[in-house]
Scaffold this motif. Structure first.
Motif, PDB file in Angstrom:
ATOM      1  N   ALA A 166       0.819  -1.211   0.000  1.00 23.32           N
ATOM      2  CA  ALA A 166       0.000   0.000   0.000  1.00 23.32           C
ATOM      3  C   ALA A 166       0.851   1.259   0.000  1.00 23.32           C
ATOM      4  O   ALA A 166       2.044   1.233   0.336  1.00 23.32           O
ATOM      5  CB  ALA A 166      -0.918   0.002   1.214  1.00 23.32           C
ATOM      6  N   HIS A 168       0.402   5.133   1.707  1.00 21.08           N
ATOM      7  CA  HIS A 168      -0.406   5.791   2.727  1.00 21.08           C
ATOM      8  C   HIS A 168       0.163   7.174   3.017  1.00 21.08           C
ATOM      9  O   HIS A 168       1.329   7.304   3.381  1.00 21.08           O
ATOM     10  CB  HIS A 168      -0.425   4.947   4.006  1.00 21.08           C
ATOM     11  CG  HIS A 168      -1.245   5.551   5.095  1.00 21.08           C
ATOM     12  ND1 HIS A 168      -0.858   5.534   6.424  1.00 21.08           N
ATOM     13  CD2 HIS A 168      -2.431   6.199   5.069  1.00 21.08           C
ATOM     14  CE1 HIS A 168      -1.774   6.137   7.156  1.00 21.08           C
ATOM     15  NE2 HIS A 168      -2.739   6.554   6.361  1.00 21.08           N
ATOM     16  N   GLU A 170       0.589  10.610   5.064  1.00 17.71           N
ATOM     17  CA  GLU A 170       0.499  11.229   6.383  1.00 17.71           C
ATOM     18  C   GLU A 170       0.989  12.663   6.229  1.00 17.71           C
ATOM     19  O   GLU A 170       2.185  12.919   6.214  1.00 17.71           O
ATOM     20  CB  GLU A 170       1.357  10.480   7.406  1.00 17.71           C
ATOM     21  CG  GLU A 170       0.866   9.075   7.709  1.00 17.71           C
ATOM     22  CD  GLU A 170       1.745   8.368   8.728  1.00 17.71           C
ATOM     23  OE1 GLU A 170       2.816   8.923   9.086  1.00 17.71           O
ATOM     24  OE2 GLU A 170       1.371   7.268   9.167  1.00 17.71           O
ATOM     25  N   ASN A 207      -6.398   9.135   1.541  1.00 20.65           N
ATOM     26  CA  ASN A 207      -4.996   9.034   1.950  1.00 20.65           C
ATOM     27  C   ASN A 207      -4.387   7.661   1.710  1.00 20.65           C
ATOM     28  O   ASN A 207      -3.278   7.406   2.173  1.00 20.65           O
ATOM     29  CB  ASN A 207      -4.851   9.377   3.443  1.00 20.65           C
ATOM     30  CG  ASN A 207      -5.126  10.833   3.735  1.00 20.65           C
ATOM     31  OD1 ASN A 207      -4.910  11.688   2.878  1.00 20.65           O
ATOM     32  ND2 ASN A 207      -5.630  11.127   4.914  1.00 20.65           N
ATOM     33  N   ALA A 208      -5.100   6.785   1.013  1.00 21.05           N
ATOM     34  CA  ALA A 208      -4.594   5.414   0.884  1.00 21.05           C
ATOM     35  C   ALA A 208      -4.861   4.822  -0.495  1.00 21.05           C
ATOM     36  O   ALA A 208      -5.945   4.968  -1.058  1.00 21.05           O
ATOM     37  CB  ALA A 208      -5.214   4.523   1.955  1.00 21.05           C
ATOM     38  N   GLN A 234      -1.402  -4.775   7.700  1.00 26.08           N
ATOM     39  CA  GLN A 234      -1.774  -3.358   7.688  1.00 26.08           C
ATOM     40  C   GLN A 234      -3.279  -3.241   7.487  1.00 26.08           C
ATOM     41  O   GLN A 234      -3.874  -4.000   6.703  1.00 26.08           O
ATOM     42  CB  GLN A 234      -1.022  -2.641   6.566  1.00 26.08           C
ATOM     43  CG  GLN A 234      -1.100  -1.125   6.605  1.00 26.08           C
ATOM     44  CD  GLN A 234      -0.216  -0.503   5.538  1.00 26.08           C
ATOM     45  OE1 GLN A 234       0.277  -1.186   4.637  1.00 26.08           O
ATOM     46  NE2 GLN A 234       0.008   0.795   5.620  1.00 26.08           N
ATOM     47  N   PHE A 236      -6.857  -0.724   6.886  1.00 27.33           N
ATOM     48  CA  PHE A 236      -7.442   0.533   6.427  1.00 27.33           C
ATOM     49  C   PHE A 236      -8.948   0.452   6.570  1.00 27.33           C
ATOM     50  O   PHE A 236      -9.542  -0.623   6.427  1.00 27.33           O
ATOM     51  CB  PHE A 236      -7.097   0.806   4.958  1.00 27.33           C
ATOM     52  CG  PHE A 236      -5.636   1.043   4.701  1.00 27.33           C
ATOM     53  CD1 PHE A 236      -5.075   2.289   4.893  1.00 27.33           C
ATOM     54  CD2 PHE A 236      -4.828   0.012   4.250  1.00 27.33           C
ATOM     55  CE1 PHE A 236      -3.724   2.511   4.653  1.00 27.33           C
ATOM     56  CE2 PHE A 236      -3.485   0.219   4.011  1.00 27.33           C
ATOM     57  CZ  PHE A 236      -2.932   1.476   4.208  1.00 27.33           C
TER      58      PHE A 236
END
Length: 252
Positions: A166, A168, A170, A207-208, A234, A236
Protein backbone atom coordinates in the motif's frame (compact mmCIF):
# COMPACT_ATOMS: atom_id res chain seq x y z
CA UNK A 1 36.01 16.79 -6.67
CA UNK A 2 34.62 16.65 -10.21
CA UNK A 3 31.71 14.72 -11.67
CA UNK A 4 32.76 11.12 -10.93
CA UNK A 5 32.28 9.21 -14.18
CA UNK A 6 32.35 5.54 -15.20
CA UNK A 7 32.78 4.67 -18.89
CA UNK A 8 31.38 1.31 -20.02
CA UNK A 9 31.96 -0.04 -23.54
CA UNK A 10 33.31 -3.30 -24.93
CA UNK A 11 35.06 -1.52 -27.82
CA UNK A 12 38.56 -0.19 -26.95
CA UNK A 13 38.32 2.60 -29.53
CA UNK A 14 34.98 3.76 -28.07
CA UNK A 15 36.49 3.85 -24.58
CA UNK A 16 39.42 5.86 -25.91
CA UNK A 17 37.15 8.39 -27.65
CA UNK A 18 35.09 8.94 -24.49
CA UNK A 19 38.13 9.07 -22.21
CA UNK A 20 39.87 11.69 -24.35
CA UNK A 21 36.68 13.67 -24.82
CA UNK A 22 35.96 13.81 -21.09
CA UNK A 23 39.56 14.81 -20.34
CA UNK A 24 38.97 18.14 -22.09
CA UNK A 25 35.80 18.94 -20.13
CA UNK A 26 36.43 20.77 -16.86
CA UNK A 27 35.03 19.29 -13.68
CA UNK A 28 34.81 15.68 -14.90
CA UNK A 29 36.78 12.90 -13.21
CA UNK A 30 36.88 9.45 -14.86
CA UNK A 31 37.09 7.14 -11.87
CA UNK A 32 36.93 3.84 -13.78
CA UNK A 33 36.43 2.13 -17.12
CA UNK A 34 34.77 -1.21 -17.86
CA UNK A 35 34.59 -3.31 -21.01
CA UNK A 36 31.77 -5.58 -19.81
CA UNK A 37 28.60 -5.49 -17.73
CA UNK A 38 29.92 -7.47 -14.77
CA UNK A 39 32.85 -5.11 -14.28
CA UNK A 40 30.50 -2.15 -14.69
CA UNK A 41 28.33 -3.34 -11.79
CA UNK A 42 31.41 -3.86 -9.63
CA UNK A 43 32.60 -0.31 -10.32
CA UNK A 44 29.13 1.13 -9.66
CA UNK A 45 29.05 -0.63 -6.28
CA UNK A 46 32.65 0.22 -5.38
CA UNK A 47 33.28 3.64 -6.93
CA UNK A 48 29.79 5.19 -6.55
CA UNK A 49 30.03 7.21 -9.76
CA UNK A 50 27.78 10.23 -10.32
CA UNK A 51 27.53 9.41 -14.01
CA UNK A 52 27.69 6.21 -16.08
CA UNK A 53 28.25 6.43 -19.84
CA UNK A 54 26.76 3.06 -20.71
CA UNK A 55 26.97 1.13 -23.97
CA UNK A 56 23.86 -0.97 -24.57
CA UNK A 57 25.24 -3.59 -26.96
CA UNK A 58 27.75 -5.70 -25.05
CA UNK A 59 28.20 -9.50 -25.02
CA UNK A 60 26.97 -11.61 -22.09
CA UNK A 61 25.69 -8.72 -19.94
CA UNK A 62 24.36 -5.82 -21.99
CA UNK A 63 23.56 -2.30 -20.91
CA UNK A 64 19.89 -2.98 -20.17
CA UNK A 65 20.87 -5.95 -17.99
CA UNK A 66 23.30 -3.71 -16.09
CA UNK A 67 20.46 -1.24 -15.50
CA UNK A 68 18.18 -4.04 -14.30
CA UNK A 69 20.72 -5.10 -11.69
CA UNK A 70 21.15 -1.61 -10.22
CA UNK A 71 18.71 -1.94 -7.36
CA UNK A 72 19.61 0.38 -4.52
CA UNK A 73 22.26 2.61 -3.05
CA UNK A 74 23.05 5.81 -1.25
CA UNK A 75 24.29 7.28 -4.52
CA UNK A 76 22.53 5.88 -7.58
CA UNK A 77 24.16 7.12 -10.79
CA UNK A 78 22.82 9.17 -13.66
CA UNK A 79 22.72 7.07 -16.84
CA UNK A 80 23.67 8.38 -20.28
CA UNK A 81 23.21 5.80 -23.02
CA UNK A 82 25.95 5.33 -25.63
CA UNK A 83 24.99 3.28 -28.69
CA UNK A 84 25.42 2.91 -32.42
CA UNK A 85 21.70 2.24 -32.93
CA UNK A 86 19.05 4.96 -32.93
CA UNK A 87 16.26 2.52 -32.04
CA UNK A 88 17.81 1.46 -28.73
CA UNK A 89 18.91 4.98 -27.85
CA UNK A 90 15.49 6.51 -28.41
CA UNK A 91 13.72 3.77 -26.46
CA UNK A 92 16.04 4.26 -23.50
CA UNK A 93 15.93 8.05 -23.69
CA UNK A 94 12.12 8.14 -23.80
CA UNK A 95 12.02 5.78 -20.83
CA UNK A 96 14.21 7.85 -18.57
CA UNK A 97 17.85 8.09 -19.62
CA UNK A 98 19.15 11.62 -19.03
CA UNK A 99 20.55 11.68 -22.56
CA UNK A 100 21.90 9.43 -25.29
CA UNK A 101 25.03 9.58 -27.43
CA UNK A 102 25.20 8.03 -30.87
CA UNK A 103 28.53 6.59 -32.00
CA UNK A 104 30.85 7.99 -33.14
CA UNK A 105 30.51 10.45 -30.28
CA UNK A 106 31.43 14.03 -31.16
CA UNK A 107 33.06 16.37 -28.64
CA UNK A 108 30.35 19.03 -28.76
CA UNK A 109 27.61 16.46 -28.26
CA UNK A 110 29.50 14.91 -25.33
CA UNK A 111 29.87 18.34 -23.70
CA UNK A 112 26.12 18.97 -24.10
CA UNK A 113 25.32 15.70 -22.36
CA UNK A 114 27.63 16.54 -19.45
CA UNK A 115 25.96 19.95 -19.00
CA UNK A 116 22.56 18.24 -18.93
CA UNK A 117 23.81 15.84 -16.27
CA UNK A 118 25.03 18.72 -14.09
CA UNK A 119 21.53 20.19 -14.00
CA UNK A 120 19.87 16.98 -12.78
CA UNK A 121 18.93 16.66 -9.10
CA UNK A 122 19.60 13.42 -7.21
CA UNK A 123 15.91 12.64 -6.82
CA UNK A 124 15.19 13.20 -10.51
CA UNK A 125 18.10 10.91 -11.41
CA UNK A 126 16.64 8.12 -9.27
CA UNK A 127 13.16 8.55 -10.77
CA UNK A 128 14.61 8.34 -14.27
CA UNK A 129 16.56 5.23 -13.33
CA UNK A 130 13.33 3.62 -12.11
CA UNK A 131 11.72 4.25 -15.51
CA UNK A 132 14.78 2.78 -17.24
CA UNK A 133 14.25 -0.31 -15.13
CA UNK A 134 10.78 -0.66 -16.59
CA UNK A 135 12.03 -1.07 -20.15
CA UNK A 136 15.01 -3.14 -19.02
CA UNK A 137 12.71 -5.73 -17.39
CA UNK A 138 11.31 -8.50 -19.62
CA UNK A 139 7.64 -8.15 -20.53
CA UNK A 140 5.29 -9.96 -18.15
CA UNK A 141 1.86 -10.86 -19.55
CA UNK A 142 2.28 -8.22 -22.22
CA UNK A 143 2.99 -5.43 -19.71
CA UNK A 144 6.15 -4.00 -18.25
CA UNK A 145 6.49 -4.07 -14.48
CA UNK A 146 6.22 -0.63 -12.94
CA UNK A 147 9.12 0.50 -10.79
CA UNK A 148 8.57 2.73 -7.77
CA UNK A 149 11.30 4.62 -5.92
CA UNK A 150 11.32 4.29 -2.14
CA UNK A 151 13.71 6.00 0.26
CA UNK A 152 14.84 4.56 3.60
CA UNK A 153 17.31 6.69 5.56
CA UNK A 154 19.88 7.83 2.98
CA UNK A 155 19.31 4.92 0.58
CA UNK A 156 17.07 4.71 -2.46
CA UNK A 157 15.40 1.44 -3.45
CA UNK A 158 13.79 0.49 -6.76
CA UNK A 159 10.69 -1.51 -5.85
CA UNK A 160 8.58 -3.79 -8.03
CA UNK A 161 4.89 -3.01 -7.71
CA UNK A 162 4.01 -6.60 -6.82
CA UNK A 163 5.99 -6.32 -3.57
CA UNK A 164 4.19 -3.14 -2.49
CA UNK A 165 1.16 -3.61 -0.23
CA UNK A 166 0.00 0.00 0.00
CA UNK A 167 0.75 3.71 -0.23
CA UNK A 168 -0.41 5.79 2.73
CA UNK A 169 -0.21 9.58 3.04
CA UNK A 170 0.50 11.23 6.38
CA UNK A 171 0.44 14.97 5.81
CA UNK A 172 2.94 15.76 3.07
CA UNK A 173 4.72 12.40 3.40
CA UNK A 174 3.65 9.32 1.44
CA UNK A 175 4.73 5.99 2.89
CA UNK A 176 5.24 2.81 0.88
CA UNK A 177 4.69 -0.40 2.82
CA UNK A 178 5.85 -3.89 1.88
CA UNK A 179 5.87 -7.16 3.78
CA UNK A 180 9.19 -6.29 5.43
CA UNK A 181 9.49 -2.53 5.87
CA UNK A 182 8.27 0.88 4.85
CA UNK A 183 9.84 3.51 2.64
CA UNK A 184 9.20 7.15 1.93
CA UNK A 185 7.86 7.77 -1.57
CA UNK A 186 9.43 10.42 -3.78
CA UNK A 187 6.12 11.26 -5.51
CA UNK A 188 2.71 12.40 -4.32
CA UNK A 189 -0.21 10.01 -3.92
CA UNK A 190 -1.95 11.66 -6.86
CA UNK A 191 1.06 11.12 -9.15
CA UNK A 192 1.44 7.52 -7.96
CA UNK A 193 -2.24 6.82 -8.58
CA UNK A 194 -1.92 8.13 -12.12
CA UNK A 195 1.23 6.09 -12.77
CA UNK A 196 -0.49 2.96 -11.45
CA UNK A 197 -3.71 3.40 -13.40
CA UNK A 198 -4.98 0.11 -14.90
CA UNK A 199 -2.93 -1.95 -12.44
CA UNK A 200 -3.91 -3.81 -9.26
CA UNK A 201 -3.81 -0.63 -7.17
CA UNK A 202 -7.07 0.91 -5.97
CA UNK A 203 -7.75 4.13 -4.04
CA UNK A 204 -9.79 3.18 -0.94
CA UNK A 205 -9.41 6.43 0.96
CA UNK A 206 -8.23 9.94 0.13
CA UNK A 207 -5.00 9.03 1.95
CA UNK A 208 -4.59 5.41 0.88
CA UNK A 209 -3.87 3.42 -2.26
CA UNK A 210 -3.78 -0.36 -1.80
CA UNK A 211 -2.63 -3.30 -3.89
CA UNK A 212 -5.67 -5.56 -4.38
CA UNK A 213 -3.37 -8.59 -4.69
CA UNK A 214 -2.48 -8.05 -1.02
CA UNK A 215 -6.05 -7.76 0.32
CA UNK A 216 -6.49 -10.69 2.70
CA UNK A 217 -9.62 -9.85 4.69
CA UNK A 218 -12.61 -7.52 4.64
CA UNK A 219 -14.64 -7.11 7.85
CA UNK A 220 -17.83 -5.08 8.27
CA UNK A 221 -17.46 -2.46 11.01
CA UNK A 222 -20.93 -1.04 10.40
CA UNK A 223 -23.42 -0.78 7.58
CA UNK A 224 -21.31 1.97 6.03
CA UNK A 225 -17.70 1.09 6.90
CA UNK A 226 -15.40 -1.87 6.26
CA UNK A 227 -12.02 -2.84 7.69
CA UNK A 228 -9.56 -3.86 4.96
CA UNK A 229 -6.66 -6.07 6.13
CA UNK A 230 -3.63 -6.58 3.90
CA UNK A 231 -1.12 -9.43 3.76
CA UNK A 232 1.34 -7.47 5.92
CA UNK A 233 -1.40 -7.03 8.60
CA UNK A 234 -1.77 -3.36 7.69
CA UNK A 235 -5.37 -2.16 8.12
CA UNK A 236 -7.44 0.53 6.43
CA UNK A 237 -11.03 1.64 6.89
CA UNK A 238 -13.03 2.01 3.69
CA UNK A 239 -16.54 3.27 3.06
CA UNK A 240 -19.24 0.87 1.91
CA UNK A 241 -19.00 2.27 -1.61
CA UNK A 242 -15.22 1.81 -1.75
CA UNK A 243 -15.46 -1.68 -0.25
CA UNK A 244 -18.03 -2.64 -2.88
CA UNK A 245 -15.56 -1.66 -5.58
CA UNK A 246 -12.86 -3.84 -3.99
CA UNK A 247 -15.33 -6.75 -3.78
CA UNK A 248 -16.02 -6.41 -7.48
CA UNK A 249 -12.38 -6.09 -8.53
CA UNK A 250 -11.11 -9.08 -6.55
CA UNK A 251 -14.14 -11.18 -7.61
CA UNK A 252 -15.24 -12.06 -4.10
Amino acid sequence: MGLKTLIVDDEPIALKVLREGLASIAGVEVVAEADNGVAALEHIAGQHPDLVLLDLQMPELGGFEVIRKIRRGTHLPVIVIVTAYDKYALEAFEAGAIDYLLKPVGQDRLAQAIEKVRRITGEEAVERLSRLHEIAEPLVSGQRIKKIVGKADAEYFLLDTHEICAFHAEGDIVWITTARRRYQATQTLKVLEERLRNTTFQRIHRNALVNLDHVRKMSALSSQRWLITLSNEQEFIASKRQARGIHRLVSW
